[in-house]
Design an enzyme around this catalytic site. Structure first.
Site, mmCIF file in Angstrom:
data_model
loop_
_atom_site.group_PDB
_atom_site.id
_atom_site.type_symbol
_atom_site.label_atom_id
_atom_site.label_comp_id
_atom_site.label_asym_id
_atom_site.label_seq_id
_atom_site.Cartn_x
_atom_site.Cartn_y
_atom_site.Cartn_z
ATOM 1 C CE LYS A 68 70.965 -17.453 41.759
ATOM 2 N NZ LYS A 68 72.289 -17.146 42.237
ATOM 3 C CB SER A 93 73.270 -10.858 33.632
ATOM 4 O OG SER A 93 73.436 -10.559 34.995
ATOM 5 C CD GLU A 219 74.453 -8.131 52.524
ATOM 6 O OE1 GLU A 219 73.530 -7.930 51.741
ATOM 7 O OE2 GLU A 219 74.670 -7.411 53.517
ATOM 8 N N GLY A 223 77.713 -4.006 49.132
ATOM 9 C CA GLY A 223 76.303 -4.415 49.043
ATOM 10 C C GLY A 223 75.826 -4.936 50.381
ATOM 11 C CG ASP A 225 71.154 -5.334 50.426
ATOM 12 O OD1 ASP A 225 72.207 -5.471 49.779
ATOM 13 O OD2 ASP A 225 70.257 -6.195 50.461
ATOM 14 C CB SER A 319 77.480 -19.942 46.308
ATOM 15 O OG SER A 319 78.230 -18.807 45.916
HETATM 16 C C1 PLP Z 1 72.844 -16.264 42.978
HETATM 17 C C2 PLP Z 1 74.155 -16.508 43.614
HETATM 18 C C3 PLP Z 1 74.414 -16.102 44.946
HETATM 19 C C4 PLP Z 1 73.401 -15.371 45.775
HETATM 20 O O1 PLP Z 1 72.288 -16.185 46.098
HETATM 21 P P1 PLP Z 1 70.971 -15.595 46.765
HETATM 22 O O2 PLP Z 1 70.072 -16.756 46.912
HETATM 23 O O3 PLP Z 1 70.434 -14.548 45.827
HETATM 24 O O4 PLP Z 1 71.376 -14.981 48.064
HETATM 25 C C5 PLP Z 1 75.638 -16.419 45.480
HETATM 26 N N1 PLP Z 1 76.594 -17.068 44.769
HETATM 27 C C6 PLP Z 1 76.386 -17.460 43.503
HETATM 28 C C7 PLP Z 1 77.472 -18.166 42.791
HETATM 29 C C8 PLP Z 1 75.160 -17.207 42.878
HETATM 30 O O5 PLP Z 1 74.966 -17.592 41.605
#
Ligand code: PLP
Length: 335
Positions: A68, A93, A219, A223, A225, A319
């Site tokens: 992020k 959050s 996903e 969830g 969607d 991620s």
């Molecule tokens: C925000 C987040 C996601 C999802 O990312 P999007 O861009 O909303 O699809 C996945 N993994 C982690 C660790 C995140 O913080």
């Protein structure tokens, strides 16, 4: 049973789409020297399990512990002098809160973060630690989007959402760009999907750097969607999905991300929470990396054989790694 495979129309540049692959490349230049160039890990055991060579791009090692930071910094660094002086507001959050707070601190601008009053102390403290002002709300009685919009209006702040913004999407795509820059072209790239910012950004990077690469989103089952949205071509939603993948509890793709996902993504699959815990266990135990549930979505889809790894060179984005260790211990004890 609807046809689950989806063939994107064409990979040519689409001027009517809200973000272009070139925007991802420009974001990479802005982030150079500011975002960590996170490691790409491989594991012989993982390769054997999946039946392909898997390259894990480890954004759990990114600043604030998740990708992020890329999108947040790319967005804030393009504020006008006036916007910068007034500052940024965000609601989250989770990882977006810390990403905005750190980016604002680095750029010397004030940040206001709207967070639920029941957010874990570690998250509140971390966000405060980057110098942000926190506005707490009661999730039972307050709609956070409305509260954030109200404060933004009152104080003239610029709202940066966690995924549905062209500069955020372009920033997130730099994770995919770095992965392909480092390991070369891929046959398949697997990316988790909440609101679709990371997925569509990485898909655009691959479109330029590895044009024959299939792009698969993942996903949680509860969830699904985005999977339904891609399959039907109309935006589908989900309400408060019950899953441990808290980064993917978003109600739907957004105005910016939906058309990008439709154009660039080949398929979206889903995995169960049990599969996520099994994948986390493998990543922690065998690869020695702390990964949060949402961060394990792509790996889980590969380990469970839900994504066909044919072609042999597969990228998977890990991620993030922000997880409460006591909760993780309970998941591991029961699954
Ligand atoms: C925000 C987040 C996601 C999802 O990312 P999007 O861009 O909303 O699809 C996945 N993994 C982690 C660790 C995140 O913080």
């Amino acid at each position: 049973m609807p046809d689950q495979s989806h063939t994107p129309p064409s990979r040519a540049t689409q001027p009517d789409l809200p973000v272009q692959p070139a925007d991802v490349m420009a974001a990479a230049a802005r982030l150079d020297g500011l975002a960590h160039r996170t490691p790409v890990l491989t594991s012989r055991t993982a390769n054997e399990r999946v039946g392909a060579k898997v390259f894990f791009k480890c954004e759990n090692f990114q600043r604030v512990g998740a990708f992020k930071f890329r999108g947040a910094y790319n967005a804030l660094s393009q504020f006008s002098p006036m916007e910068k002086e007034r500052g940024v507001i965000a609601y989250s959050s989770g990882n977006h809160a810390q990403a905005i707070a750190l980016s604002a601190q680095l750029l010397g601008m004030p940040a206001t973060i709207v967070m639920p009053k029941n957010a874990p102390d570690v998250k509140l403290d971390a966000t405060r630690g980057y110098g942000a002002e926190i506005v707490l709300y009661d999730p039972e009685t307050t709609v956070r989007e409305e509260l954030a919009a109200e404060i933004a209006d009152e104080r003239d702040l610029t709202l940066i959402p966690s995924f549905d913004h062209p500069h955020v999407v372009a920033g997130q795509g730099t994770a995919g760009k770095e992965l392909i820059d480092e390991v070369g072209e891929l046959d398949t790239l697997v990316v988790c999907c909440g609101g679709g910012g990371l997925l569509s950004g990485c898909a655009m990077a691959a479109d330029v750097l590895s044009p024959d690469c299939r792009i698969i989103g993942v996903e949680p089952d509860a969830g699904d969607d985005a999977a339904r949205s891609l399959r039907t071509g109309t935006l589908q939603t989900v309400t408060n999905p019950d899953t441990i993948a808290d980064g993917a509890r978003t109600p739907s793709l957004g105005e910016v991300t939906f058309p990008l996902v439709l154009h660039y993504v080949d398929d979206i699959v889903t995995v169960s929470d049990e599969a996520l815990i099994r994948a986390m266990r493998f990543l922690w135990e065998r690869m020695k990396i702390v990964v949060e549930p949402t961060g394990a979505l792509a790996a889980a889809a590969l380990f469970e054989g839900i994504v066909d790894p044919s072609g042999g060179r597969v990228g998977a984005i890990i991620s993030g790694g922000n997880v409460d260790l006591a909760r993780a211990g309970r998941w591991f004890a029961t699954t």
